[in-house]
Write an enzyme that holds these catalytic residues in place. Sequence first.
Site, PDB file in Angstrom:
ATOM      1  N   ALA A 211      47.471  10.229  18.284  1.00 37.70           N
ATOM      2  CA  ALA A 211      47.164   9.750  19.440  1.00 37.70           C
ATOM      3  C   ALA A 211      46.909   8.624  18.414  1.00 37.70           C
ATOM      4  O   ALA A 211      46.529   8.339  17.081  1.00 37.70           O
ATOM      5  CB  ALA A 211      46.423   9.675  20.080  1.00 37.70           C
ATOM      6  N   ASN A 212      46.837   7.082  18.829  1.00 35.22           N
ATOM      7  CA  ASN A 212      46.576   5.791  18.534  1.00 35.22           C
ATOM      8  C   ASN A 212      45.574   5.323  20.033  1.00 35.22           C
ATOM      9  O   ASN A 212      45.752   5.784  21.397  1.00 35.22           O
ATOM     10  CB  ASN A 212      47.783   5.443  17.952  1.00 35.22           C
ATOM     11  CG  ASN A 212      48.157   4.303  19.312  1.00 35.22           C
ATOM     12  OD1 ASN A 212      48.471   4.115  19.779  1.00 35.22           O
ATOM     13  ND2 ASN A 212      49.480   5.103  19.021  1.00 35.22           N
ATOM     14  N   ARG A 213      45.317   4.366  19.937  1.00 39.70           N
ATOM     15  CA  ARG A 213      44.337   3.139  20.837  1.00 39.70           C
ATOM     16  C   ARG A 213      45.006   2.566  21.351  1.00 39.70           C
ATOM     17  O   ARG A 213      44.082   2.230  22.026  1.00 39.70           O
ATOM     18  CB  ARG A 213      42.824   2.494  19.310  1.00 39.70           C
ATOM     19  CG  ARG A 213      42.343   3.031  18.856  1.00 39.70           C
ATOM     20  CD  ARG A 213      41.645   2.199  17.711  1.00 39.70           C
ATOM     21  NE  ARG A 213      40.729   2.779  16.876  1.00 39.70           N
ATOM     22  CZ  ARG A 213      39.479   3.132  17.250  1.00 39.70           C
ATOM     23  NH1 ARG A 213      39.129   3.307  18.474  1.00 39.70           N
ATOM     24  NH2 ARG A 213      39.018   4.019  16.246  1.00 39.70           N
ATOM     25  N   ALA A 277      52.748   1.595  21.312  1.00 40.39           N
ATOM     26  CA  ALA A 277      52.523   1.796  20.191  1.00 40.39           C
ATOM     27  C   ALA A 277      52.559   3.409  19.219  1.00 40.39           C
ATOM     28  O   ALA A 277      52.102   4.432  19.420  1.00 40.39           O
ATOM     29  CB  ALA A 277      51.124   1.858  19.804  1.00 40.39           C
TER      30      ALA A 277
END
Length: 410
Positions: A211-213, A277
């Site tokens: 995942a990402n932030r 994102a």
Amino acid sequence: MILSGKRILLVIGGGIAAYKSLDLIRRLRERGATVRCVMTAAAQHFVTQLAVGALSADHVFTDLFDRQDEQDVGHIRLAREADLIVVAPATADLMAKLANGLAGDLASAVLLATDKPVLMAPAMNPKMWAHPATRRNHATLRRDGVGFVGPMQGEMAESGEAGEGRMAEPLEIVAAVEALLDDRPKPLAGRKIIVTSGPTHEPIDPVRYIANRSSGKQGHAIAAALAKLGADVRLVSGPVSIPDPAGVTTIHVERAEEMRDAVEGLLPADAAVFVAAVADWRTAGSANEKIKKVAGEGPPALQMVENPDILAGVGHHGSRPRLVVGFAAETRDLLKNARAKLDKKGADLIVANDVSHASGIGPAGVMGGDRNRVRIVSRTGVEDWPEMSKDEVAERLAALVAERLKAIDV
Ligand code: CTP
């Protein structure tokens, strides 16, 4: 201030969510609206007339057959002397009464007698909301032009049961009220706009993912701002912990490939704004079983493959929207990289933000935070916007989209 000087008639139905209506009164009044309240008999079991009267600073109406009230104001005047009627909580009973034209008590008589818009915020047990009778009444009321906000997913206060039926939060109801009473011009009326938002989750095995932030705050704010200008917004959102924006059709996805399918399935559209994102890579085939530690074998090697570039796919698509907007998060050579993305991705505008500085990430930074400083890069130049809240970036970008679409039309 959209609500300044507006008169709201709040009908409070009998449900535990009535306690939130007390806060709703405050929220509406602090935005300049006057709030007059009608309580059903059942509502008075949950909150008192005293509290409702104190917060609304007005007489509280409860009885269709109260001689004094009928003489002074009367249910017909109550129904008409408002700009909007809000029913919160809207119980299954109140919905059923209005759907069937019943008017045996003050609340339902007012709802039947009004010629003003009605907004309902349903709150009930998930089984009651799912019951065919309530489904029928909901469909009838929508056909009759009644607006709805919620219900939301969540845990029920009384039973702890989870499901759809929790009343929308006061601020979500306020947003829906503002949307209904907003009589400013709607430059994006009749435009269909796709927005992507949030991160994607790329599974490694059934319990792990990459995942990402991204919080989804900027993308969701843009979707809401476009909807406020009248656009028919389809938001394709990765997993986020913020609510769906009011007035927007939201499609929830997990993986980049699902996001791509959802977005392409929504074409044609007038414009598309790619804020998500998206993970650039996914594992080559996620394991069906949880990957176990095996003594002596060391960590597993994750083989990665590239995800589809959703923006580039749409930017070069046969049914390309007339306006395509991308985002670029850069740590160096911001303008050079952003300009290169215009062509590579087939975009008309790139909203570039610098995520290089230490505060780029976390509650105070761009990713996860509430503020953003962006530059708008197009083929004709660069616009530098000062640092502002993500909501302000969203409003300015929505106005820019409206301006650009108008310019394309002429
Ligand atoms: N984007 C997308 N699909 C992807 C990757 C990115 O739609 N698979 C979109 C994003 O929503 C954003 C834009 O492309 O609007 C730019 O993403 P960014 O991560 O800055 O660029 P990349 O293409 O990943 O390039 P790089 O990582 O090399 O900077």
